[in-house]
Design a protein around this motif. Structure first.
Motif, mmCIF file in Angstrom:
data_model
loop_
_atom_site.group_PDB
_atom_site.id
_atom_site.type_symbol
_atom_site.label_atom_id
_atom_site.label_comp_id
_atom_site.label_asym_id
_atom_site.label_seq_id
_atom_site.Cartn_x
_atom_site.Cartn_y
_atom_site.Cartn_z
ATOM 1 N N GLU A 64 3.008 -10.389 -3.921
ATOM 2 C CA GLU A 64 3.552 -9.359 -3.024
ATOM 3 C C GLU A 64 2.546 -8.243 -2.782
ATOM 4 N N LEU A 65 1.881 -7.798 -3.841
ATOM 5 C CA LEU A 65 0.891 -6.730 -3.686
ATOM 6 C C LEU A 65 -0.280 -7.192 -2.827
ATOM 7 N N ALA A 66 -0.737 -8.415 -3.039
ATOM 8 C CA ALA A 66 -1.848 -8.936 -2.233
ATOM 9 C C ALA A 66 -1.449 -9.063 -0.767
ATOM 10 N N THR A 67 -0.246 -9.543 -0.523
ATOM 11 C CA THR A 67 0.231 -9.672 0.856
ATOM 12 C C THR A 67 0.386 -8.309 1.514
ATOM 13 N N ALA A 68 0.910 -7.342 0.760
ATOM 14 C CA ALA A 68 1.074 -5.991 1.309
ATOM 15 C C ALA A 68 -0.282 -5.380 1.648
ATOM 16 N N CYS A 69 -1.249 -5.526 0.756
ATOM 17 C CA CYS A 69 -2.584 -4.976 1.031
ATOM 18 C C CYS A 69 -3.205 -5.639 2.251
ATOM 19 N N LEU A 119 -0.047 6.349 -11.680
ATOM 20 C CA LEU A 119 -0.178 5.685 -10.385
ATOM 21 C C LEU A 119 1.154 5.537 -9.658
ATOM 22 N N GLN A 120 2.186 6.212 -10.150
ATOM 23 C CA GLN A 120 3.422 6.270 -9.379
ATOM 24 C C GLN A 120 3.071 6.920 -8.046
ATOM 25 N N PRO A 121 3.540 6.389 -6.917
ATOM 26 C CA PRO A 121 3.019 6.835 -5.614
ATOM 27 C C PRO A 121 3.019 8.345 -5.392
ATOM 28 N N LEU A 122 4.109 9.013 -5.695
ATOM 29 C CA LEU A 122 4.159 10.456 -5.463
ATOM 30 C C LEU A 122 3.254 11.206 -6.432
ATOM 31 N N PHE A 123 3.211 10.758 -7.673
ATOM 32 C CA PHE A 123 2.336 11.401 -8.646
ATOM 33 C C PHE A 123 0.872 11.168 -8.288
ATOM 34 N N ALA A 124 0.558 9.967 -7.814
ATOM 35 C CA ALA A 124 -0.825 9.655 -7.443
ATOM 36 C C ALA A 124 -1.284 10.525 -6.274
ATOM 37 N N THR A 177 9.124 1.680 0.936
ATOM 38 C CA THR A 177 9.698 0.329 0.961
ATOM 39 C C THR A 177 8.792 -0.745 0.370
ATOM 40 N N ILE A 178 7.513 -0.454 0.208
ATOM 41 C CA ILE A 178 6.598 -1.465 -0.336
ATOM 42 C C ILE A 178 5.949 -0.984 -1.630
ATOM 43 N N ILE A 179 5.304 0.164 -1.584
ATOM 44 C CA ILE A 179 4.531 0.619 -2.740
ATOM 45 C C ILE A 179 5.443 1.043 -3.893
ATOM 46 N N TRP A 183 5.622 -0.644 -7.576
ATOM 47 C CA TRP A 183 5.349 0.146 -8.774
ATOM 48 C C TRP A 183 6.510 0.050 -9.767
ATOM 49 N N ILE A 184 7.738 0.069 -9.268
ATOM 50 C CA ILE A 184 8.902 -0.027 -10.160
ATOM 51 C C ILE A 184 8.873 -1.341 -10.933
ATOM 52 N N LEU A 185 8.502 -2.429 -10.271
ATOM 53 C CA LEU A 185 8.426 -3.710 -10.972
ATOM 54 C C LEU A 185 7.303 -3.717 -12.009
ATOM 55 N N PHE A 186 6.161 -3.128 -11.679
ATOM 56 C CA PHE A 186 5.098 -2.998 -12.684
ATOM 57 C C PHE A 186 5.611 -2.223 -13.898
ATOM 58 N N TRP A 187 6.318 -1.148 -13.639
ATOM 59 C CA TRP A 187 6.836 -0.304 -14.716
ATOM 60 C C TRP A 187 7.852 -1.067 -15.560
#
Length: 201
Positions: A64-69, A119-124, A177-179, A183-187
């Motif tokens: 999913e991350l590779a496809t999103a990038c 690396l949480q999106p808002l914190f990053a 909707t993507i990042i 990130w939640i799944l990584f966490w």
């Protein structure tokens, strides 16, 4: 994606704050809530996930991350490259934690979780803008740098929301909707120990 309107209403009604401050701190509070809540969501099913099932989730998450990038990079190359540069090291470090996994030390797991939180999106975004304000204004002290960075993060988040709602810019939509779900799944993978199924004849 509808949370900015709710946070704006709450901030204006109960705390008498402007829109950008209400939305930013509302998103911060939602992020902290997600950090504490999401690791427990995988423990609610009647049959807990096994090591193999979590490994499949990890593989699908990498795809999913590779496809999103790739997809984001086709529309906006700098954004796709930035997402790949930031989240690929995290994707390479995240591994399924088994309850019999003695080789993964507590310190290494703690450092992986700390990196994931940073690396949480808002914190990053907030950290990046604080560092950027330090580069632009090196003569200021730490407090001034943090204040400028926070103000820049507040404005950046609000501008991305306004651009999304008015002009159809999809930066905020991609982030929410993507990042963020990625990130939640990584966490969740980092915060849950799962059992390995032993196959016997």
């Amino acid at each position: 994606m509808n949370s900015p309107q709710i946070f704006n209403y709450i901030g204006a009604t109960y705390f008498d704050q402007p829109s950008e401050v209400s939305v930013f701190y509302g998103l911060i509070s939602l992020s902290v809530f997600l950090i504490f809540l999401t690791p427990f969501l995988l423990r609610f099913p009647s049959t807990p996930l096994t090591f193999e099932e979590m490994s499949i989730i990890n593989i699908l998450l990498l795809i999913e991350l590779a496809t999103a990038c790739l997809a984001i990079g086709m529309h906006n190359y700098p954004l796709g490259l930035c997402i790949a540069v930031v989240y690929t090291p995290l994707a390479l470090l995240v591994e399924v934690v088994g309850d019999d996994n003695e080789k993964l030390s507590t310190i290494a797991l703690f450092l992986k979780r700390l990196l994931c939180i940073l690396l949480q999106p808002l914190f990053a975004v907030s950290i990046a803008l604080m560092l950027y304000s330090w580069v632009l204004f090196p003569e200021e002290g730490i407090v001034g740098m943090l204040s400028r960075g926070r103000d820049a993060a507040v404005q950046a988040v609000m501008f991305s929301i306004v651009d999304s709602m008015i002009y159809g810019n999809w930066l905020f939509n991609v982030g929410t909707t993507i990042i963020l779900p990625t990130w939640i799944l990584f966490w969740q993978i980092l915060c849950n120990r799962v059992t390995r199924i032993s196959i016997t004849n």
